[in-house]
Design an enzyme around this catalytic site. Structure first.
Site, short mmCIF file in Angstrom:
data_model
loop_
_atom_site.label_atom_id
_atom_site.label_comp_id
_atom_site.label_asym_id
_atom_site.label_seq_id
_atom_site.Cartn_x
_atom_site.Cartn_y
_atom_site.Cartn_z
NE ARG A 1 -3.68 -2.01 2.37
CZ ARG A 1 -3.53 -2.58 2.79
NH1 ARG A 1 -2.83 -3.23 3.98
NH2 ARG A 1 -4.77 -4.09 2.77
CE LYS B 1 -0.09 13.93 -16.30
NZ LYS B 1 -0.57 14.65 -17.23
CD GLU C 1 8.24 15.54 -24.96
OE1 GLU C 1 7.93 17.00 -24.33
OE2 GLU C 1 8.06 15.10 -25.12
CE LYS D 1 6.69 17.22 -16.62
NZ LYS D 1 6.05 15.65 -17.17
CD GLU E 1 -3.32 17.42 -18.11
OE1 GLU E 1 -2.47 15.98 -17.80
OE2 GLU E 1 -3.16 17.63 -19.15
NE ARG F 1 1.04 17.89 -14.85
CZ ARG F 1 1.23 16.67 -14.02
NH1 ARG F 1 0.55 17.69 -12.74
NH2 ARG F 1 1.99 16.40 -13.80
CG ASN G 1 -1.44 18.03 -23.38
OD1 ASN G 1 0.32 17.22 -22.91
ND2 ASN G 1 -2.25 18.76 -22.98
CG HIS H 1 2.61 15.75 -26.68
ND1 HIS H 1 3.83 16.73 -26.90
CD2 HIS H 1 3.62 15.19 -26.11
CE1 HIS H 1 5.14 16.85 -25.41
NE2 HIS H 1 4.32 15.02 -25.96
CG HIS I 1 0.00 11.77 -27.28
ND1 HIS I 1 -0.22 12.78 -26.58
CD2 HIS I 1 1.24 11.24 -27.83
CE1 HIS I 1 1.03 12.20 -25.66
NE2 HIS I 1 1.74 11.33 -26.25
CG HIS J 1 7.27 10.67 -27.54
ND1 HIS J 1 5.91 10.91 -27.00
CD2 HIS J 1 7.34 11.55 -26.47
CE1 HIS J 1 5.33 11.77 -26.53
NE2 HIS J 1 6.53 12.51 -25.98
#
Ligand SMILES: NC(=O)c1ccc[n+]([C@@H]2O[C@H](COP(=O)([O-])OP(=O)(O)OC[C@H]3O[C@@H](n4cnc5c(N)ncnc54)[C@H](O)[C@@H]3O)[C@@H](O)[C@H]2O)c1
Length: 346
Positions: free
Chosen positions: A114, A136, A178, A220, A230, A234, A238, A241, A245, A255
């Site tokens: 946990r 994330k 990036e 960042k 977000e 944030r 993107n 992206h 994507h 990527h």
């Protein structure tokens, strides 16, 4: 960028946790950040093979490398090994690798017993400036990337550019895509810095490379600490992206390559909606770092992917455009309009 010597470590506060970043710090310093008796290091075969000495004396779990192993089966393998090593709630995990290792380590740390504490040592340029930052983490399920995961911050991040000595060239390009994104959306001075350098010149100057990484971590971190969930800025991360994507999986682009093409279209689109004057400079910078700016792709497939995009809102896409170098904004637009406009840029 300024040339004064910056502080070596900085703390960033999130609502539930604080993260300390140790910049330009040798890997060996992890001995001071975690008790070797309680630590379990997690890395992949590539990083382990190239930096074997660094792991000597530490309990280490070595994963198969690559995105195809960012899956539940790998999580199970790690958990079984943690049990075999006698890891308990007081154990401390350290993820040492690219974004696959840092994402999976953060996830396992979130669920093992946990939740146990963890730290990250990103070793690819992309993980240093992007993947390891923001909390994330998670794994892929089938074709769905990052479908399962948590948002949970590490106690610390350690940045040692010595790892980058062994990073293959295509991975440098992925990271630079990036970095160029950060420059385009937030930092015109960084954009000019990148215009004056090359991958080769950065490799020759580790101190400068460390500063470049620090600058990007700060960009960042500033965005994600201000907008953990977000709701606002944030989204600006993107940039490139949306289309990126949509073409990444279909055309076996990396990527970095996919978002480079995405940024090219987004920059050209910005010229038409925002009188953005520097689309050609963005495109030239991407090319300078060996990134592609065009590819022929099937717009029908792109449309299908965009229609399912999880970041779509009632107004349509939250497309990110540039107002000027270093300043991005959200441009809401229905998916169909966006596709029509992007096609005109072909
Ligand atoms: N959590 C986030 O916010 C976030 C953000 C962006 C990307 N990501 C994730 O990051 C992953 C991509 O990260 P990545 O590009 O680092 O991929 P990766 O972890 O697969 O690393 C790329 C390759 O470089 C190798 N490598 C890494 N460091 C090395 C070194 N120092 N020397 C030699 N080889 C080295 C790896 O073994 C791998 O083969 C994706 O899974 C993506 O979803 C997460």
């Amino acid at each position: 960028m300024t040339l004064h010597m910056p502080r070596k470590h900085l703390q960033f506060d999130f609502s539930q946790a604080s993260v300390t970043c140790y910049f330009n710090t040798p890997f060996a310093a992890i001995e001071k950040l975690t008790d070797p008796d309680k630590a379990v290091l997690i890395t992949d075969e590539h990083v382990f093979a190239k930096h074997r000495k660094k792991f000597r004396g530490w309990n280490t779990i070595v994963l198969k490398p690559g995105e195809q192993y960012k899956i539940q089966a790998t999580v199970d393998v790690i958990i079984e090994q943690l049990i075999a090593l006698g890891a308990d709630r007081n154990s401390f995990l350290v993820g040492i690798g690219g974004g696959v290792v840092t994402d999976i380590t953060g996830y396992v740390a979130g669920i093992y017993m946990r939740g146990v504490r963890f730290g990250l040592v990103p070793t690819s340029l992309l993980a240093m400036v992007d993947a390891a930052i923001g909390g994330k983490n998670g794994i892929d399920v089938g074709v769905y990337k990052n479908m399962v995961g948590l948002i949970r911050q590490p106690d610390w991040l350690l940045f040692d550019v010595d790892f980058l000595r062994t990073l293959p060239l295509p991975e440098w390009r992925n990271g630079l895509a990036e970095i160029i994104k950060h420059a385009a959306i937030r930092d015109a001075a960084l954009f000019r810095f990148l215009q004056q350098h090359t991958i080769a010149s950065l490799k020759r100057q580790p101190a400068l490379l460390s500063k470049l990484i620090r600058t990007n971590v700060l960009i960042k971190m500033k965005i994600v600490t201000a907008d953990e969930f977000e709701k606002g800025d944030r989204k600006l991360l993107n940039f490139g992206h949306t289309l990126g994507h949509a073409i990444e999986n279909q055309y076996e682009l990396s990527h970095g390559e996919a978002i480079s093409i995405g940024m090219t279209y987004a920059a050209l689109f910005s010229s038409s909606v925002n009188n953005f004057n520097d689309a050609e400079a963005v495109i030239a910078l991407l090319k300078k770092y060996g990134l592609p700016t065009r590819a022929s792709f099937d717009w029908k497939k792109v449309e299908q992917v965009l229609a399912m995009d999880k970041k779509k809102s009632a107004a349509g896409m939250q497309y990110i455009v540039l107002k000027k170098l270093g300043k991005a904004i959200v441009h809401p637009i229905p998916v169909q309009h966006l596709i029509t406009r992007l096609k005109e840029l072909n």
